[in-house]
Design an enzyme around this catalytic site. Structure first.
Site, mmCIF file in Angstrom:
data_model
loop_
_atom_site.group_PDB
_atom_site.id
_atom_site.type_symbol
_atom_site.label_atom_id
_atom_site.label_comp_id
_atom_site.label_asym_id
_atom_site.label_seq_id
_atom_site.Cartn_x
_atom_site.Cartn_y
_atom_site.Cartn_z
ATOM 1 C CE LYS A 22 -0.312 72.485 -49.298
ATOM 2 N NZ LYS A 22 -0.431 71.890 -51.095
ATOM 3 C CG ASN A 23 -3.689 70.260 -50.170
ATOM 4 O OD1 ASN A 23 -3.490 71.498 -50.433
ATOM 5 N ND2 ASN A 23 -3.058 68.953 -50.697
ATOM 6 C CB CYS A 119 5.028 68.396 -60.529
ATOM 7 S SG CYS A 119 4.494 68.578 -58.961
ATOM 8 N NE ARG A 124 0.254 67.184 -58.524
ATOM 9 C CZ ARG A 124 0.774 67.938 -57.902
ATOM 10 N NH1 ARG A 124 1.761 68.030 -57.307
ATOM 11 N NH2 ARG A 124 -0.493 67.975 -57.212
ATOM 12 C CG ASP A 310 -0.979 64.961 -49.938
ATOM 13 O OD1 ASP A 310 -0.339 64.368 -51.015
ATOM 14 O OD2 ASP A 310 -1.576 66.110 -49.851
ATOM 15 N NE ARG A 402 4.128 74.675 -52.420
ATOM 16 C CZ ARG A 402 3.701 73.398 -53.140
ATOM 17 N NH1 ARG A 402 4.387 72.167 -53.294
ATOM 18 N NH2 ARG A 402 3.100 73.358 -53.213
HETATM 19 C C1 UD1 Z 1 -4.525 67.699 -54.854
HETATM 20 C C2 UD1 Z 1 -3.458 67.687 -54.053
HETATM 21 C C3 UD1 Z 1 -1.918 67.396 -53.698
HETATM 22 C C4 UD1 Z 1 -3.181 65.515 -53.281
HETATM 23 C C5 UD1 Z 1 -3.345 65.026 -54.557
HETATM 24 C C6 UD1 Z 1 -3.816 63.691 -54.636
HETATM 25 C C7 UD1 Z 1 -3.870 70.300 -53.147
HETATM 26 C C8 UD1 Z 1 -3.960 71.728 -53.943
HETATM 27 N N1 UD1 Z 1 -3.375 69.165 -53.716
HETATM 28 O O1 UD1 Z 1 -3.454 67.635 -55.572
HETATM 29 O O2 UD1 Z 1 -1.465 67.542 -52.390
HETATM 30 O O3 UD1 Z 1 -1.409 65.125 -53.152
HETATM 31 O O4 UD1 Z 1 -4.470 66.005 -54.540
HETATM 32 O O5 UD1 Z 1 -4.603 63.281 -53.394
HETATM 33 O O6 UD1 Z 1 -5.280 70.223 -52.677
HETATM 34 N N2 UD1 Z 1 -4.716 63.876 -63.254
HETATM 35 C C9 UD1 Z 1 -4.905 63.747 -64.832
HETATM 36 N N3 UD1 Z 1 -5.499 65.284 -65.050
HETATM 37 C C10 UD1 Z 1 -6.150 66.049 -64.420
HETATM 38 C C11 UD1 Z 1 -5.284 65.739 -62.971
HETATM 39 C C12 UD1 Z 1 -5.654 64.657 -62.880
HETATM 40 O O7 UD1 Z 1 -4.043 62.687 -65.524
HETATM 41 O O8 UD1 Z 1 -6.524 66.709 -65.272
HETATM 42 C C13 UD1 Z 1 -3.953 62.735 -62.999
HETATM 43 C C14 UD1 Z 1 -3.076 63.297 -61.534
HETATM 44 O O9 UD1 Z 1 -1.899 63.606 -62.624
HETATM 45 C C15 UD1 Z 1 -2.606 62.132 -60.663
HETATM 46 C C16 UD1 Z 1 -4.112 62.349 -60.567
HETATM 47 O O10 UD1 Z 1 -4.849 62.195 -61.529
HETATM 48 O O11 UD1 Z 1 -2.496 61.272 -61.120
HETATM 49 C C17 UD1 Z 1 -4.875 62.507 -59.559
HETATM 50 O O12 UD1 Z 1 -4.305 63.555 -59.135
HETATM 51 P P1 UD1 Z 1 -5.079 65.485 -58.258
HETATM 52 O O13 UD1 Z 1 -6.788 64.754 -57.202
HETATM 53 O O14 UD1 Z 1 -5.775 65.685 -59.770
HETATM 54 O O15 UD1 Z 1 -4.219 65.847 -57.430
HETATM 55 P P2 UD1 Z 1 -3.910 67.800 -57.379
HETATM 56 O O16 UD1 Z 1 -5.633 67.944 -57.350
HETATM 57 O O17 UD1 Z 1 -3.369 68.033 -58.717
#
Ligand code: UD1
Length: 423
Positions: A22-23, A119, A124, A310, A402
């Site tokens: 999915k990701n 969330c 996030r 995950d 999902r």
């Molecule tokens: C993706 C995955 C999710 C997985 C996560 C971490 C997808 C669709 N989802 O989520 O399944 O659990 O990676 O491996 O691929 N952060 C910030 N600011 C930002 C972006 C992120 O502070 O602009 C923080 C987040 O709150 C979190 C960390 O960075 O603490 C990592 O988040 P991120 O890698 O961005 O997660 P997702 O991409 O949302």
């Protein structure tokens, strides 16, 4: 609303076919916005998040023709895409909708995406995505719950250093950089296999990318030229595979996963080995040979290639059946222990101190009604249900739907007593 009813079963046995990730599929679907041709994506998982993103693209004017048979695939034509606004009704159901921001902005010079909002597993934010796009020349305003981004002169290459490693942030910026003018360097880039596949497909479609699978990516933009993207297959889902390996370990069952890539599961396999399991691995399959006694473990979730957040909930369920005290530390999301209280209700001995869970095993679990709180928490409750005495009913499984393709059918096929029922 559907729920899952699970009864304790004898050891499971047989094969489970792992679906596409999915990701990986989500950014790859968003990537079709950069194409000048119809793009065919094979090995798509049949899960709600994928349908949500396809619906979003359809709402924007793209043509999407999907087949949801054994070999699910979709063909997406974004040449007819005219709208550039991802509205709240879709974004609120799936945060990953933010993945359209980079490609739409790169192609059209403007884009509006609803802010994803809260969330279950933490705040996030998307600040890192926005900051990087601003560095590339975008002007961004947040108004009435929407991100308004414009880049009248187009996006330009620059040096981006992410303060934190972000998976969808890296994917978003790689896609934006693909059509930008000049060279973009991303330092502290995510190295998840899903990001690697996105970079490989873009690279094969005419966007030169150096440093793929490393923390420094260099992307040579096409200066607005759209891409010719050949058909491709999505990589296998490492989290789905990891979940079924935990099912094998917790029920002490020998299971073979087909269409699985062990290379993407290094940290997960190594922790399962520490807990006593052994494996037979081929190019595209993994067989787990579980141990009768499960050993306790220490886990810290971190970015790839370290142990994935995950898989934290599923290992927490497994640790309830291990002898001794396991320590599980969650480093990525501040609120990702919602499954703990449900596992406690089933009889697990878990104490929480901030982002560290201490699990005292082995506990005798009893089936009861439990509530799924997020995608991976749902599968942890299913794992617990497989070994709990009596009947476990997992409610709110729309979270599970999902991201898990046909979970109950796959488990039924290896002998589990699990049924989908209506409330
Ligand atoms: C993706 C995955 C999710 C997985 C996560 C971490 C997808 C669709 N989802 O989520 O399944 O659990 O990676 O491996 O691929 N952060 C910030 N600011 C930002 C972006 C992120 O502070 O602009 C923080 C987040 O709150 C979190 C960390 O960075 O603490 C990592 O988040 P991120 O890698 O961005 O997660 P997702 O991409 O949302």
């Amino acid at each position: 609303m559907d729920y899952l009813q699970i009864k304790k079963t004898n050891p499971l046995h047989g094969e489970i076919k792992i679906s596409g990730a999915k990701n990986a599929a989500l950014p790859l679907i968003a990537m079709t916005i950069l194409a000048k041709n119809r793009v065919t994506i094979k090995n798509l998982p049949h899960v709600a998040d994928i349908k949500t993103l396809l619906k979003l693209l359809s709402n924007l004017g793209a043509g999407c023709v999907s087949e949801w048979g054994e070999e699910a695939s979709t063909t997406i034509d974004t040449r007819t895409l005219t709208q550039t606004k991802a509205t709240y009704d879709i974004v609120r159901t799936m945060r990953a909708s933010i993945l359209v921001l980079g490609p739409i902005l790169a192609r059209f010079g403007h884009c509006e995406v609803s802010l994803p909002g809260g969330c279950a597993i933490g705040q996030r934010p998307v600040d890192l995505h926005l900051k990087a796009l601003e560095q590339m020349g975008a002007v961004i305003n947040i108004e009435a719950g929407y991100i308004h981004a414009i880049a009248p002169e187009g996006l330009h290459g620059c040096n981006i250093i992410f303060d934190k490693i972000t998976v969808t942030g890296t994917a978003n910026i790689v896609m934006a950089a693909a059509l930008a003018k000049g060279v973009t360097t991303i330092t502290n880039a995510a190295r998840e296999p899903e990001v690697v596949q996105l970079c490989e497909i873009l690279n094969a479609s005419g966007v030169k990318i150096e440093g793929i699978a490393t923390a420094i990516l260099t992307i040579h933009g096409t200066n607005g030229a759209l891409l010719e993207i050949e058909p491709f297959s999505v990589i296998p889902d490492r989290i789905e595979a990891g979940t079924y390996l935990c099912a094998g370990a917790i029920t002490r069952s020998e299971l073979t996963l087909k269409n699985a890539n062990a290379k993407h599961l290094g940290a997960v396999l190594s922790k399962l080995e520490e807990m006593g399991s052994k494996f037979t691995i081929t190019e595209n399959s993994i067989t787990i040979h579980p141990s009768e006694v499960i050993k306790h473990v220490k886990i810290v979730t971190q970015e790839y290639p370290a142990f994935p957040t995950d898989m934290q909930a599923q290992f927490l369920a497994l640790a309830t059946q291990a002898d001794g005290t396991s320590i599980i530390e969650e480093r990525l999301f501040e609120n990702r222990f919602m499954h703990v209280s449900e596992l406690q209700r089933m009889g697990a001995d878990i104490s929480l101190n901030g982002n560290i869970a201490t699990v005292n095993g082995k506990s005798k679990l009893s089936g009861t009604d439990v509530m799924a709180t997020d995608l991976r928490a749902s599968s942890a409750l299913v794992l617990a249900g497989l070994v709990a005495d009596g009947v476990t009913s997992v409610h709110r499984i729309y979270h599970l739907d999902r991201g898990y393709d046909s979970l109950e059918k796959k488990l039924q096929a290896v002998g589990a007593d699990i049924q989908r029922l209506r409330e």
